[in-house]
Scaffold this motif. Structure first.
Motif, short mmCIF file in Angstrom:
data_model
loop_
_atom_site.label_atom_id
_atom_site.label_comp_id
_atom_site.label_asym_id
_atom_site.label_seq_id
_atom_site.Cartn_x
_atom_site.Cartn_y
_atom_site.Cartn_z
N THR A 163 0.86 -1.25 0.01
CA THR A 163 0.09 0.17 0.03
C THR A 163 1.06 1.20 -0.14
O THR A 163 1.96 1.13 0.10
CB THR A 163 -1.06 -0.06 1.27
OG1 THR A 163 -0.17 0.01 2.19
CG2 THR A 163 -1.68 -1.18 1.40
N LYS A 164 0.16 2.37 -0.13
CA LYS A 164 1.01 3.51 -0.15
C LYS A 164 1.68 3.88 1.38
O LYS A 164 2.62 4.83 1.35
CB LYS A 164 0.02 4.87 -0.34
CG LYS A 164 -0.33 4.90 -1.85
CD LYS A 164 -1.39 6.04 -2.14
CE LYS A 164 -1.89 5.98 -3.53
NZ LYS A 164 -2.63 6.96 -3.87
N MET A 212 1.49 -4.32 3.57
CA MET A 212 1.18 -5.49 2.94
C MET A 212 -0.34 -5.30 2.14
O MET A 212 -1.26 -5.04 2.93
CB MET A 212 0.98 -7.00 3.40
CG MET A 212 0.95 -8.10 2.65
SD MET A 212 1.24 -9.64 3.12
CE MET A 212 1.20 -10.95 1.98
N LYS A 213 -0.52 -5.62 0.85
CA LYS A 213 -1.63 -5.24 0.12
C LYS A 213 -2.45 -6.49 -0.10
O LYS A 213 -2.10 -7.20 -0.69
CB LYS A 213 -1.33 -4.47 -1.32
CG LYS A 213 -2.76 -3.83 -1.99
CD LYS A 213 -2.20 -3.31 -3.25
CE LYS A 213 -3.60 -2.62 -3.97
NZ LYS A 213 -2.94 -1.90 -5.31
N HIS A 214 -3.48 -6.73 0.81
CA HIS A 214 -3.87 -8.11 0.86
C HIS A 214 -4.92 -8.08 -0.47
O HIS A 214 -5.34 -9.40 -0.53
CB HIS A 214 -4.93 -8.20 1.89
CG HIS A 214 -3.84 -8.10 3.44
ND1 HIS A 214 -3.27 -9.29 3.79
CD2 HIS A 214 -3.68 -7.27 4.29
CE1 HIS A 214 -2.57 -8.95 4.77
NE2 HIS A 214 -2.76 -7.55 5.24
#
Length: 540
Positions: free
Chosen positions: A89-90, A94-96
């Motif tokens: 993400t920004k 962690m981008k799930h």
């Protein structure tokens, strides 16, 4: 007989997927997830898989040149690290919900060699890489090279297991969902999403100038958003499946094998039902003698399809393949106005049935040999008609393929014309408030607007009327000078200044020439004044 299979799905963290695990299984190698933000990161070892016969990384041309210039080499571990670590993400978490890759599963053709199948798989993968601008990976599995770890598992449990289908050569093609960017210091990172991963709305929205993004659309009252001007997701999926069918059929034609089609049973006008894919676990269970629910369903569907074939045969058609081919020829003949060939084919079939019924009655006929010869000639003519129909079908396919390749370019041109028309309408409607135009130019545009009834008193209505006016090809062609003035006022002003300067110099030269022509000149050889007539009135 060749079959067609081209399935696609997204590998995403939301579905519990991991790119290191996906590559490891499909390549039959050991990889490690090095993402420190993932608490479940571990190593994946599938080196015992024996059916993997080919694994390769393919790059689009421009990316390959950039990597070569930066001296960057990629392997499967570095690709897994790049995606798993880079999809954050920004805020650096962690981008799930990240989509890691797109997978295509393609079925090979048993009539072709393993090398030929691999060549076709790579051709499709390279084509997708170039179109999407992303990296692709090709993994080919062939059961004739060896069974996977399921056999070892069955032996360990003391169970017998059936042999895999030797015709089941297939490929797993993984394409990254993002393009790769190479920085000036030779660092590789994830870039923007590829076109295939965009939402349907973002794909189909038209391309607009950057200055208009975020402004209010006078027609809808909503903010203008940037788009790609592409076809819908469903149309893209159909076109991509057709690309694989075209690649296969081009090779099958060379081998004399019946072609395949990407169309569904419904599109072909058939009442067949599709079966369900078994998957890994169900396939292992079926081979171990355990019947699954999917297996039971597929058996019932196969029985239903078999009954449909028998009904078709009893109705007088000996083969479902003949029915499909004849139906397709009929559709193509009607759609292309070629009713003559179809009528001749039907007449030939009727004559053949009449001849066969006469032979079956076994009545003495003195003209039997002549009838037989005539029937043979009709069969030969029917064969020639079929061959011409096949040639016609292939020509239609090539024309359709060329049209499909030209379609994106045509759509781009249409989008560019629409963008320029929209820009011209906005600039023209706001002519009084823009500092780009001089007083002279504003006066010209104001007079043009009055003469063509383009002034309504309302700014939004002015934009709508101007856009409709300049969208007309005849208006755009007959008022080119106004369009150029609207979009390039600086260039028009420069041309106007040059014209004034040229006219001033021409007037001065004419005045000087007339003055010199009327003045007396003195002869060098005689000490007397000689009057020379002006050039325009000089006698010959």
């Amino acid at each position: 007989m060749a079959i067609f299979r081209a399935e696609t799905k997204s590998l995403s963290r939301g579905q519990g997927h991991n790119l290191a695990a996906a590559i490891s299984y499909r390549a039959g190698i050991k990889l490690t997830d090095n993402n420190k933000l993932n608490p479940k990161a571990r190593s994946y070892d599938y080196t015992k898989k024996t059916d993997v016969v080919h694994r390769e990384i393919l790059l689009p041309k421009n990316l390959s040149e950039q990597l070569e210039a930066s001296d960057i080499e990629l392997d499967f571990q570095s690709i897994a690290d790049l995606v798993e670590i880079g999809e954050t993400t920004k805020r650096g978490k962690m981008k799930h919900s990240a989509r890691l890759a797109r997978e295509w599963v393609l079925c090979g053709v048993p009539e072709l060699t393993r090398a030929e199948n691999i060549e076709l798989f790579e051709q499709f993968a390279q084509q997708q890489s170039e179109e999407q601008g992303v990296l692709s990976m090709v993994f080919v599995h062939d059961p004739t090279a060896g069974d996977d770890m399921a056999t070892t598992k069955a032996v360990a449990e003391g169970k017998k297991m059936g042999s895999p289908d030797p015709r089941n050569i297939h490929a797993h093609i993984l394409l990254l969902t993002r393009k790769l960017d190479v920085s000036s210091d030779s660092l590789l990172s994830l870039g923007e999403k590829s076109d295939s991963e965009l939402s349907n709305d973002e794909r189909t929205r038209p391309v607009v100038p950057k200055k208009l993004v975020g402004t209010i659309d006078p027609e809808t009252g909503k903010k203008i958003q940037q788009g790609r001007g592409l076809c819908s997701n469903s149309e893209w999926l159909k076109n991509t499946r057709k690309q694989w069918a075209d690649i296969l059929n081009e090779r099958l034609e060379q081998k004399g094998v019946q072609p395949v089609t990407h169309k569904s049973y419904k599109d072909l006008g058939l009442t067949f039902k599709p079966t369900k894919h078994l998957g890994k676990n169900a396939s292992i269970a079926e081979r171990m003698g355990v019947q699954t629910e999917i297996g039971k369903y597929n058996e019932s569907v196969n029985r239903y399809n078999h009954n449909q074939l028998e009904q078709t045969a009893n109705s007088g058609i000996t083969s479902s393949q003949q029915q499909i081919a004849r139906s397709q020829r009929w559709i193509d003949a009607i759609s292309n106005g070629d009713e003559y060939i179809q009528r001749k084919t039907d007449d030939t079939d009727q004559q053949e049935r009449s001849f066969n019924s006469r032979i079956a009655e076994q009545r003495p006929n003195p003209y039997e040999q002549q009838l037989k010869t005539s029937a043979d000639n009709r069969k030969q003519r029917a064969t020639e008609l079929d061959e011409r129909t096949i040639i016609f079908d292939r020509a239609s396919e090539r024309a359709d393929r060329n049209a499909r390749y030209r379609k994106p370019r045509i759509n781009g041109i249409i989008g560019e014309v629409d963008r320029l028309t929209w820009k011209t309408a906005l600039l023209f409607s706001n002519r009084s408030n823009l500092p780009n135009y001089t007083d002279r130019q504003k006066e010209i545009l104001e007079q043009f607007a009055t003469e063509n009834s383009l002034v309504t008193g309302d700014f939004r209505e002015d934009i709508r009327v101007a856009r409709a006016f300049f969208s007309d090809g005849d208006n755009h062609q007959s008022h080119k000078h106004i369009v150029k003035l609207i979009n390039n006022p600086e260039t028009e002003e420069q041309n106007y200044s040059k014209t004034l300067k040229f006219e001033a110099e021409s007037s001065l030269n004419e005045f000087t020439r007339d003055s010199v022509g009327d003045s007396p000149k003195t002869s060098d050889t005689a000490n007397e004044s000689v009057s020379i007539a002006p050039r325009g009135r000089r006698r010959p």
